[in-house]
Enzyme design. Structure first.
Site, short mmCIF file in Angstrom:
data_model
loop_
_atom_site.label_atom_id
_atom_site.label_comp_id
_atom_site.label_asym_id
_atom_site.label_seq_id
_atom_site.Cartn_x
_atom_site.Cartn_y
_atom_site.Cartn_z
CG ASP A 170 -1.96 1.09 1.20
OD1 ASP A 170 -2.43 1.50 2.28
OD2 ASP A 170 -2.28 1.57 0.09
CE LYS A 173 -0.01 6.39 -9.53
NZ LYS A 173 1.00 6.59 -10.55
CG ASP A 231 -5.44 0.23 -1.01
OD1 ASP A 231 -5.24 1.31 -0.45
OD2 ASP A 231 -6.55 -0.08 -1.48
CG ASN A 232 -4.52 2.52 -3.42
OD1 ASN A 232 -3.65 2.41 -2.55
ND2 ASN A 232 -5.68 3.13 -3.19
CD GLU A 248 -7.97 5.33 0.36
OE1 GLU A 248 -8.31 4.34 -0.30
OE2 GLU A 248 -6.81 5.76 0.35
C1 7JM Z 1 -6.40 9.19 -1.28
C2 7JM Z 1 -5.99 9.45 -2.69
N1 7JM Z 1 -6.63 10.47 -3.29
C3 7JM Z 1 -6.32 10.80 -4.53
C4 7JM Z 1 -5.36 10.12 -5.21
C5 7JM Z 1 -4.70 9.07 -4.62
C6 7JM Z 1 -5.02 8.70 -3.33
C7 7JM Z 1 -4.31 7.56 -2.68
C8 7JM Z 1 -5.06 6.54 -2.09
C9 7JM Z 1 -4.40 5.46 -1.49
O1 7JM Z 1 -5.08 4.45 -0.89
C10 7JM Z 1 -2.99 5.39 -1.47
N2 7JM Z 1 -2.38 4.33 -0.90
C11 7JM Z 1 -1.05 4.28 -0.87
N3 7JM Z 1 -0.26 5.24 -1.44
C12 7JM Z 1 -0.80 6.31 -2.06
O2 7JM Z 1 -0.06 7.17 -2.56
C13 7JM Z 1 -2.25 6.43 -2.08
C14 7JM Z 1 -2.91 7.51 -2.69
MG MG Z 2 -3.87 2.80 -0.39
#
Ligand code: 7JM
Ligand code: MG
Length: 215
Positions: free
Chosen positions: A141, A144, A169-170, A199
């Protein structure tokens, strides 16, 4: 990302959560992120997917890459069996400082060890440093663009074994296409996708990807 979120969530937890009550700390963070400001915790909805895979794996040695404020480490720590442990890698010392405070406030400092540094610098010595041979469960996590590199590193360093569960994740947003292509096309991984939402959002798609290592 807003560099000032971590100190704000720490302050909010210290003032509003019950010391030593890990479930309440998780709940207070989620309520804050739904109502006050979004943060990049895995969150409650994807967190429930993580919980389920974690319980199925019932791991002894857990690795997390990307600790942030410690939210997912807390989620997993509350489900850990006796003498199991979580090692979580965090490159930002600001995030690591806040995560340490939140994890300690929740009373999980003995179950969660934060390893400070870049993943490619920490992984080569993690086995001897942590007294672990292989990890049973890995939660990826962090950034990316590093998912694929770090999974390959875990394989090459022999840090994952037959049956290790890797949750990422993601995989939709921000998205990690090279990682997905790698695990889904490799005969060494059995993959399952879990569609969800980003999230603390209702209308942006995201997903978690589970990959079981079968070398
Ligand atoms: C929250 C969010 N909003 C807009 C764009 C991207 C993100 C977001 C969401 C996540 O779950 C992440 N997990 C790990 N590392 C990240 O950089 C990250 C970024
Ligand atoms: Mg994440």
């Amino acid at each position: 990302h807003d560099e000032e979120f971590p100190p704000r969530i720490l302050d909010h937890v210290m003032k509003n959560a019950i010391k030593g009550d890990v479930t309440n700390v998780i709940d207070v963070i989620d309520k804050y992120c739904w109502s006050v400001e979004i943060a990049m915790n895995v969150g409650d909805v994807k967190g429930a997917i993580l919980d389920k895979s974690f319980l199925e794996a019932s791991p002894k040695n857990v690795l997390e890459i990307g600790c942030y404020c410690g939210y997912s480490a807390l989620r997993m720590s509350r489900l850990l069996k006796e003498d199991a442990k979580i090692f979580t890698i965090e490159a930002s010392s600001q995030y690591a400082d806040v995560a340490q405070e939140i994890i300690s406030f929740a009373g999980m400092e003995k179950k969660v060890q934060i390893l400070r540094g870049l993943s490619d610098e920490v992984l080569p010595t993690i086995a001897e440093k942590c007294g672990v041979r292989t990890f049973d469960f890995v939660f990826i996590d962090h950034a990316k663009e590093l998912y694929k590199r770090d999974l390959i590193m875990l394989e090459n360093l022999g840090l994952i074994r037959q049956g290790t569960t890797i949750m990422a994740d993601n995989v939709i947003f921000p998205g990690c296409p090279d990682y997905l292509e790698y695990v889904r096309n490799s005969p060494k991984f059995e993959c399952t996708n879990y569609p969800s939402k980003l999230e603390y959002c209702e209308n942006r798609e995201d997903a978690m990807e589970k990959s079981i290592y079968l070398p």
